[in-house]
Motif scaffolding. Structure first.
Motif, PDB file in Angstrom:
ATOM      1  N   GLU A  28     -15.649 -10.650  -6.357  1.00  0.00           N
ATOM      2  CA  GLU A  28     -14.422 -11.399  -6.109  1.00  0.00           C
ATOM      3  C   GLU A  28     -13.813 -10.952  -4.786  1.00  0.00           C
ATOM      4  OE1 GLU A  28     -10.842 -10.553  -8.401  1.00  0.00           O
ATOM      5  OE2 GLU A  28     -11.831  -8.809  -9.300  1.00  0.00           O
ATOM      6  N   PRO A  29     -12.933 -11.773  -4.204  1.00  0.00           N
ATOM      7  CA  PRO A  29     -12.309 -11.402  -2.929  1.00  0.00           C
ATOM      8  C   PRO A  29     -11.440 -10.151  -3.075  1.00  0.00           C
ATOM      9  CG  PRO A  29     -12.021 -13.745  -3.400  1.00  0.00           C
ATOM     10  CD  PRO A  29     -12.547 -13.115  -4.655  1.00  0.00           C
ATOM     11  N   VAL A  30     -11.126  -9.542  -1.931  1.00  0.00           N
ATOM     12  CA  VAL A  30     -10.263  -8.363  -1.921  1.00  0.00           C
ATOM     13  C   VAL A  30      -8.989  -8.682  -1.151  1.00  0.00           C
ATOM     14  CG1 VAL A  30     -12.087  -6.650  -2.183  1.00  0.00           C
ATOM     15  CG2 VAL A  30     -11.490  -7.455   0.093  1.00  0.00           C
ATOM     16  N   SER A  31      -7.928  -7.939  -1.479  1.00  0.00           N
ATOM     17  CA  SER A  31      -6.630  -8.140  -0.848  1.00  0.00           C
ATOM     18  C   SER A  31      -6.031  -6.809  -0.442  1.00  0.00           C
ATOM     19  CB  SER A  31      -5.664  -8.848  -1.804  1.00  0.00           C
ATOM     20  OG  SER A  31      -6.147 -10.119  -2.170  1.00  0.00           O
ATOM     21  N   VAL A  32      -5.245  -6.838   0.631  1.00  0.00           N
ATOM     22  CA  VAL A  32      -4.460  -5.685   1.036  1.00  0.00           C
ATOM     23  C   VAL A  32      -3.125  -5.771   0.323  1.00  0.00           C
ATOM     24  CG1 VAL A  32      -3.403  -4.439   2.955  1.00  0.00           C
ATOM     25  CG2 VAL A  32      -5.569  -5.644   3.298  1.00  0.00           C
ATOM     26  N   LEU A  33      -2.730  -4.689  -0.339  1.00  0.00           N
ATOM     27  CA  LEU A  33      -1.464  -4.672  -1.058  1.00  0.00           C
ATOM     28  C   LEU A  33      -0.399  -4.074  -0.153  1.00  0.00           C
ATOM     29  CD1 LEU A  33      -0.622  -5.561  -3.905  1.00  0.00           C
ATOM     30  CD2 LEU A  33      -0.712  -3.156  -4.585  1.00  0.00           C
ATOM     31  N   LEU A  34       0.675  -4.860   0.095  1.00  0.00           N
ATOM     32  CA  LEU A  34       1.759  -4.469   0.999  1.00  0.00           C
ATOM     33  C   LEU A  34       3.078  -4.496   0.257  1.00  0.00           C
ATOM     34  CD1 LEU A  34       0.750  -7.074   3.709  1.00  0.00           C
ATOM     35  CD2 LEU A  34       0.336  -4.646   3.961  1.00  0.00           C
ATOM     36  N   PRO A  35       4.054  -3.667   0.676  1.00  0.00           N
ATOM     37  CA  PRO A  35       5.411  -3.824   0.129  1.00  0.00           C
ATOM     38  C   PRO A  35       5.940  -5.222   0.450  1.00  0.00           C
ATOM     39  CG  PRO A  35       5.223  -1.797   1.406  1.00  0.00           C
ATOM     40  CD  PRO A  35       3.976  -2.579   1.662  1.00  0.00           C
ATOM     41  N   ALA A  36       6.775  -5.769  -0.402  1.00  0.00           N
ATOM     42  CA  ALA A  36       7.258  -7.133  -0.207  1.00  0.00           C
ATOM     43  C   ALA A  36       7.975  -7.302   1.123  1.00  0.00           C
ATOM     44  CB  ALA A  36       8.176  -7.517  -1.359  1.00  0.00           C
ATOM     45  N   ALA A  37       8.612  -6.224   1.641  1.00  0.00           N
ATOM     46  CA  ALA A  37       9.366  -6.316   2.893  1.00  0.00           C
ATOM     47  C   ALA A  37       8.520  -5.988   4.125  1.00  0.00           C
ATOM     48  CB  ALA A  37      10.576  -5.380   2.826  1.00  0.00           C
ATOM     49  N   HIS A  38       7.241  -5.758   3.959  1.00  0.00           N
ATOM     50  CA  HIS A  38       6.387  -5.384   5.088  1.00  0.00           C
ATOM     51  C   HIS A  38       6.281  -6.540   6.089  1.00  0.00           C
ATOM     52  CE1 HIS A  38       2.837  -4.018   7.311  1.00  0.00           C
ATOM     53  NE2 HIS A  38       3.034  -2.816   6.787  1.00  0.00           N
ATOM     54  N   PRO A  39       6.270  -6.256   7.397  1.00  0.00           N
ATOM     55  CA  PRO A  39       6.192  -7.322   8.407  1.00  0.00           C
ATOM     56  C   PRO A  39       4.973  -8.242   8.255  1.00  0.00           C
ATOM     57  CG  PRO A  39       6.720  -5.222   9.443  1.00  0.00           C
ATOM     58  CD  PRO A  39       6.417  -4.928   8.012  1.00  0.00           C
ATOM     59  N   LEU A  40       3.895  -7.738   7.654  1.00  0.00           N
ATOM     60  CA  LEU A  40       2.675  -8.544   7.517  1.00  0.00           C
ATOM     61  C   LEU A  40       2.579  -9.263   6.170  1.00  0.00           C
ATOM     62  CD1 LEU A  40       0.047  -6.044   9.032  1.00  0.00           C
ATOM     63  CD2 LEU A  40       1.212  -7.940  10.190  1.00  0.00           C
ATOM     64  N   VAL A  93      -2.276  -9.737   0.242  1.00  0.00           N
ATOM     65  CA  VAL A  93      -2.723 -10.635   1.305  1.00  0.00           C
ATOM     66  C   VAL A  93      -4.246 -10.540   1.395  1.00  0.00           C
ATOM     67  CG1 VAL A  93      -2.537 -11.235   3.749  1.00  0.00           C
ATOM     68  CG2 VAL A  93      -0.561 -10.260   2.547  1.00  0.00           C
ATOM     69  N   PRO A  94      -4.948 -11.677   1.319  1.00  0.00           N
ATOM     70  CA  PRO A  94      -6.416 -11.642   1.330  1.00  0.00           C
ATOM     71  C   PRO A  94      -6.976 -11.079   2.638  1.00  0.00           C
ATOM     72  CG  PRO A  94      -5.603 -13.783   0.608  1.00  0.00           C
ATOM     73  CD  PRO A  94      -4.425 -13.040   1.136  1.00  0.00           C
ATOM     74  N   VAL A  95      -8.110 -10.389   2.530  1.00  0.00           N
ATOM     75  CA  VAL A  95      -8.858  -9.944   3.707  1.00  0.00           C
ATOM     76  C   VAL A  95      -9.775 -11.095   4.126  1.00  0.00           C
ATOM     77  CG1 VAL A  95     -10.614  -8.346   4.561  1.00  0.00           C
ATOM     78  CG2 VAL A  95      -8.763  -7.503   3.109  1.00  0.00           C
ATOM     79  N   ARG A 111       1.745 -13.073   5.996  1.00  0.00           N
ATOM     80  CA  ARG A 111       0.495 -13.589   6.553  1.00  0.00           C
ATOM     81  C   ARG A 111      -0.338 -14.254   5.459  1.00  0.00           C
ATOM     82  NH1 ARG A 111      -1.540 -10.913  11.200  1.00  0.00           N
ATOM     83  NH2 ARG A 111       0.206 -10.490  12.613  1.00  0.00           N
ATOM     84  N   SER A 112      -1.118 -15.245   5.852  1.00  0.00           N
ATOM     85  CA  SER A 112      -2.018 -15.896   4.893  1.00  0.00           C
ATOM     86  C   SER A 112      -3.331 -15.140   4.746  1.00  0.00           C
ATOM     87  CB  SER A 112      -2.305 -17.337   5.333  1.00  0.00           C
ATOM     88  OG  SER A 112      -2.909 -17.340   6.622  1.00  0.00           O
ATOM     89  N   LEU A 137      -0.719   1.500   2.510  1.00  0.00           N
ATOM     90  CA  LEU A 137      -1.426   0.299   2.074  1.00  0.00           C
ATOM     91  C   LEU A 137      -2.617   0.685   1.204  1.00  0.00           C
ATOM     92  CD1 LEU A 137      -1.606  -1.659   5.472  1.00  0.00           C
ATOM     93  CD2 LEU A 137       0.302  -1.448   3.882  1.00  0.00           C
ATOM     94  N   THR A 138      -3.075  -0.262   0.415  1.00  0.00           N
ATOM     95  CA  THR A 138      -4.286  -0.044  -0.364  1.00  0.00           C
ATOM     96  C   THR A 138      -5.032  -1.356  -0.494  1.00  0.00           C
ATOM     97  OG1 THR A 138      -5.193   0.990  -2.364  1.00  0.00           O
ATOM     98  CG2 THR A 138      -3.300  -0.453  -2.667  1.00  0.00           C
ATOM     99  N   LEU A 139      -6.324  -1.268  -0.719  1.00  0.00           N
ATOM    100  CA  LEU A 139      -7.176  -2.447  -0.872  1.00  0.00           C
ATOM    101  C   LEU A 139      -7.614  -2.527  -2.327  1.00  0.00           C
ATOM    102  CD1 LEU A 139      -8.338  -4.562   1.181  1.00  0.00           C
ATOM    103  CD2 LEU A 139     -10.480  -3.318   1.030  1.00  0.00           C
ATOM    104  N   LEU A 140      -7.444  -3.715  -2.924  1.00  0.00           N
ATOM    105  CA  LEU A 140      -7.771  -3.893  -4.337  1.00  0.00           C
ATOM    106  C   LEU A 140      -8.473  -5.237  -4.535  1.00  0.00           C
ATOM    107  CD1 LEU A 140      -4.446  -2.743  -6.049  1.00  0.00           C
ATOM    108  CD2 LEU A 140      -6.640  -1.566  -6.172  1.00  0.00           C
ATOM    109  N   PRO A 141      -9.242  -5.376  -5.628  1.00  0.00           N
ATOM    110  CA  PRO A 141      -9.774  -6.697  -5.959  1.00  0.00           C
ATOM    111  C   PRO A 141      -8.628  -7.663  -6.248  1.00  0.00           C
ATOM    112  CG  PRO A 141     -10.140  -5.140  -7.755  1.00  0.00           C
ATOM    113  CD  PRO A 141      -9.667  -4.342  -6.588  1.00  0.00           C
ATOM    114  N   ARG A 142      -8.860  -8.932  -5.983  1.00  0.00           N
ATOM    115  CA  ARG A 142      -7.787  -9.926  -6.111  1.00  0.00           C
ATOM    116  C   ARG A 142      -7.158  -9.920  -7.499  1.00  0.00           C
ATOM    117  NH1 ARG A 142      -9.590 -15.942  -4.912  1.00  0.00           N
ATOM    118  NH2 ARG A 142     -10.815 -15.528  -6.803  1.00  0.00           N
ATOM    119  N   SER A 143      -7.975  -9.795  -8.548  1.00  0.00           N
ATOM    120  CA  SER A 143      -7.447  -9.843  -9.910  1.00  0.00           C
ATOM    121  C   SER A 143      -6.527  -8.670 -10.213  1.00  0.00           C
ATOM    122  CB  SER A 143      -8.594  -9.881 -10.922  1.00  0.00           C
ATOM    123  OG  SER A 143      -9.429  -8.738 -10.776  1.00  0.00           O
ATOM    124  N   ALA A 144      -6.779  -7.507  -9.603  1.00  0.00           N
ATOM    125  CA  ALA A 144      -5.937  -6.335  -9.842  1.00  0.00           C
ATOM    126  C   ALA A 144      -4.666  -6.376  -9.004  1.00  0.00           C
ATOM    127  CB  ALA A 144      -6.712  -5.058  -9.534  1.00  0.00           C
TER     128      ALA A 144
END
Length: 290
Positions: A163-175, A255-257, A178-179, A238-245
């Motif tokens: 499955e795709p992976v996403s970068v997990l950011l705080p809600a207030a992060h400048p990025l 935010v998707p990689v 991003r899509s 930041l951390t990288l996690l699978p989309r479902s997690a």
């Protein structure tokens, strides 16, 4: 080399104490000293300094070999025992924290399952040693590429999900708005180093082309994904996690990689001989879903 001496050597190195090693192994301190002396005589080199107890350079080198050798011996014993053992009615499944996704959860038997959440390398070791019937292990990979797992025994692996992976950011992060994000643009960001709960930073560096980026702002040595998500949401890195997690994490945005093209891959691990009973049923269910 005598494996009994190697076990004593590894225990002394881990505990940094002859007396503590003797207590753990059920030996006298004199017997532990004799084991180490016999090993040093065999190899022709001192393996420990005595005050404090610490491996010498020769001891450090032996440690690199000793753990895999002992694991291989345990795996050989477990492999032979499996052939003679009666079929098990239950199932012990070792999983890395983010390997047990929705598809695997849906495929689990209704009863008789023991789940053991372990670090990735420990999942493979548990299957090799026979303390788990099956293992589910995950990691970052190019689509359809197998994971690079430690070679500890003749084990069989099979991909059961990507499955795709996403970068997990705080809600207030400048990025956070991003899509999509490129890993190469995040080399100098502050990251959470959570090799067991998240996707290891070493895998991110490799996916981004190597180098020395992705520096850790905080290290978390645990397996609780919820705590890892809370740390990311609180702005500790930041951390990288699978989309479902990552989806729906409170206080955070996933935010998707989009570059490079990588996926979160899950593989099932079992002994070289096909498993039976509940383990075989789960293996077939996961293969069908994959």
């Amino acid at each position: 080399m005598d494996p009994h001496l190697l076990r004593t050597f590894v225990t002394v190195a881990r505990l940094a104490s002859f007396s503590d090693a003797a207590r753990e192994l059920g030996y006298t301190q004199s017997a532990v000293s004799q084991h180490i002396a016999a090993l040093e005589q065999d190899l022709g080199s001192p393996l420990f300094t005595r005050r404090p107890v610490a491996p010498t350079p020769a001891g450090e080198r032996l440690l690199e070999h000793a753990a895999p050798l002992l694991l291989r011996l345990a795996a050989a014993r477990a492999d032979v025992v499996r052939l003679a053992a009666a079929p098990s009615h239950g199932l012990t499944l070792a999983v890395s924290p983010t390997a047990l996704g929705p598809a695997a959860l849906a495929a689990l038997p209704a009863g008789g399952v023991t789940l053991r959440v372990l670090g990735r390398d420990h999942v493979v070791a548990a299957v090799a040693e026979g303390t788990a019937d099956l293992g589910l292990v995950d990691g970052l990979a190019a689509p359809s590429d197998p994971l690079r797992l430690p070679d500890v025994a003749p084990l069989t692996t099979r991909g059961v999900g990507e499955e795709p992976v996403s970068v997990l950011l705080p809600a207030a992060h400048p990025l956070a708005r991003r899509s999509g994000l490129r890993l190469g643009d995040l080399v100098d960001a502050r990251w959470l180093d959570a090799p067991e709960a998240g996707l290891p930073l070493a895998q991110l560096r490799a996916a981004a082309g190597g180098g020395h980026g992705f520096r850790a702002a905080l290290r978390y040595d645990g397996c609780d994904v919820r705590l890892l998500i809370a740390l990311a949401a609180a702005g500790h890195g930041l951390t990288l996690l699978p989309r479902s997690a990552a989806a729906g994490a409170p206080g955070a945005v996933a935010v998707p990689v989009v570059e490079p093209r990588v996926v979160h891959r899950v593989e099932i691990v079992h002994a070289a001989a096909p498993p039976g009973g509940a383990a075989r049923a789960l293996l077939e269910a996961l293969a069908t879903r994959a």
